[in-house]
Design a protein around this motif. Structure first.
Motif, short mmCIF file in Angstrom:
data_model
loop_
_atom_site.label_atom_id
_atom_site.label_comp_id
_atom_site.label_asym_id
_atom_site.label_seq_id
_atom_site.Cartn_x
_atom_site.Cartn_y
_atom_site.Cartn_z
N PHE A 190 71.67 18.65 26.13
CA PHE A 190 71.06 18.99 28.10
C PHE A 190 72.34 19.49 28.94
CE2 PHE A 190 67.05 17.45 28.13
CZ PHE A 190 66.48 18.66 28.59
N CYS A 232 67.57 21.06 35.64
CA CYS A 232 67.34 20.79 33.71
C CYS A 232 66.85 22.04 33.92
CB CYS A 232 66.95 19.07 33.75
SG CYS A 232 68.53 17.83 34.26
N VAL A 233 65.25 21.87 34.54
CA VAL A 233 64.58 22.59 34.34
C VAL A 233 64.93 24.00 33.70
CG1 VAL A 233 62.32 23.79 34.52
CG2 VAL A 233 62.23 21.84 34.32
N ARG A 239 66.45 26.38 30.73
CA ARG A 239 67.17 25.73 30.54
C ARG A 239 66.80 24.72 29.34
NH1 ARG A 239 71.24 24.67 36.01
NH2 ARG A 239 72.42 26.15 35.18
N VAL A 240 65.37 24.40 29.57
CA VAL A 240 64.57 23.13 28.81
C VAL A 240 64.00 24.21 28.04
CG1 VAL A 240 62.50 23.53 30.65
CG2 VAL A 240 63.00 20.55 28.80
N ARG A 241 64.06 24.96 27.93
CA ARG A 241 63.50 26.21 26.53
C ARG A 241 64.17 26.19 25.68
NH1 ARG A 241 61.06 29.83 29.41
NH2 ARG A 241 63.15 31.39 29.26
N VAL A 252 59.41 18.61 25.54
CA VAL A 252 60.60 17.55 26.49
C VAL A 252 59.89 17.19 27.64
CG1 VAL A 252 62.83 17.07 27.22
CG2 VAL A 252 62.31 18.35 24.90
N ILE A 254 60.53 16.02 32.72
CA ILE A 254 61.64 15.74 32.78
C ILE A 254 61.28 15.16 34.06
CG2 ILE A 254 63.90 16.16 34.25
CD1 ILE A 254 64.02 18.72 32.57
#
Length: 343
Positions: A190, A232-233, A239-241, A252, A254
């Motif tokens: 992350f 974060c997404v 980003r999370v992908r 994941v 968040i």
């Protein structure tokens, strides 16, 4: 030794320094150490000695030494044997090579010794039922079976990221141990993908992970204008992908961190709806009530969701449906199905 020979030795040492990426001074010290050993093998040599090498001219001098019973130097004199340079060059060859190997190992150890907790990217070189070797460039890292994610397949030639958990000295050089199961592996991923985490605007407060299956992270923002979960997404989940792709499809989730344990538990149980959370500080338990139709989602398959919430919050999680809560109140029961962080 002729001046030309001395300068030739210096140039050879400089070449070794460049090739092995070892400071030239360290190479000179290594040669001096080898020459001391060579000197002591000469008949009549002093028991103790030191060797100096002029870094400009290459001139070699030997100084014999005498110490008292308490180890204090009491006398030193030059004792450079005739033709010592040529004799020593042959005698010291093996010792010099050995010392260079030691310097290279030490150089590599120092390079990685401070890198525990960082990510490393390498090429899979060797697979074995017990471990995997990851080529990091100038060094190989060990990925033991215990640090591999169940179900992941690794093929020779594959590029792979891992988390450095340990660096220690070994007889053949530094031994680097890496992991793909460590919770902080997710943290570092992350940090790579989310600039707000790297800069400190968004902070990962807690991570709970069951490698290969599911991870929950709790995040907070140090800027009231910045949504930590949204950061974060990422745009359209980019980003999370990227993190999920690196984790080979591991789910994941968040959630937003809260210093209020009850609110944190409620946030962590999302998307399950939560009616009520009460914290029993004596037993370190969160008593949670959810709608009847939300109980299975809150608990998760084989209790996984509730177990991850327990890991994330550090609390025992007691979950009841509204119906179960009413029945427990009538019967006087205090706890329903309780989940903790486990081993």
């Amino acid at each position: 030794m002729k001046k030309e020979e001395q300068l030739e030795i210096l140039e050879t040492l400089r070449a070794i320094s460049r090739e092995k990426e070892i400071p030239f001074e360290a190479i000179l010290d290594a040669l001096a150490h080898a020459l001391v050993i060579a000197y002591k093998r000469i008949p009549g040599a002093a028991k103790d000695a030191r060797v100096t090498i002029d870094p400009e001219s290459g001139e070699i001098r030997v100084y014999a030494q005498e110490y008292d019973n308490e180890g204090r130097l009491i006398r030193e004199w030059e004792d450079t044997p005739e033709n010592f340079g040529r004799i020593a060059a042959q005698t010291a060859k093996h010792q010099m090579a050995q010392r260079i190997r030691e310097l290279v190992r030490e150089q590599k150890f120092r390079e990685y010794a401070g890198r525990e907790g960082e990510l490393a990217t390498g090429i899979v070189r060797q697979t074995d039922p017990r471990f995997l070797l990851l080529d990091l460039g100038q060094i190989e890292a060990l990925l033991p079976i215990s640090e591999q994610v169940p179900g992941e397949r690794y093929e020779p030639g594959m590029r792979l990221r891992a988390y450095i958990v340990e660096v220690k000295r070994a007889s053949r050089g530094p031994q680097v141990k890496v992991s793909r199961t460590h919770p902080d592996f997710v943290r570092r991923l992350f940090e790579l993908e989310v600039p707000e985490i790297a800069s400190g605007i968004v902070e990962i407060k807690a991570i709970a992970r069951e490698p290969g299956q599911r991870t929950k992270i709790a995040v907070a923002s140090n800027d009231p204008q910045k949504d930590p979960v949204g950061a974060c997404v990422g745009p359209r989940g980019s980003r999370v992908r990227a993190v999920v792709n690196e984790l080979r499809g591991e789910k994941v989730e968040i959630v937003e961190w809260s210093p209020d344990p009850a609110k944190l538990v409620a946030n962590a149980l999302q998307p399950a709806e939560v009616r009520k959370v009460e914290i029993d500080e004596e037993t370190n338990t969160a008593h949670v009530i959810v709608p009847d139709n939300q109980l299975s989602q809150a608990i998760g398959r084989e209790g996984q969701n509730a177990r991850l919430v327990a890991k994330l919050t550090g609390l025992r999680i007691d979950i009841k449906s509204e119906t179960q809560a009413r029945e427990a109140e009538k019967s006087g029961a205090t706890e329903g199905q309780v989940y903790d962080a486990g081993p």
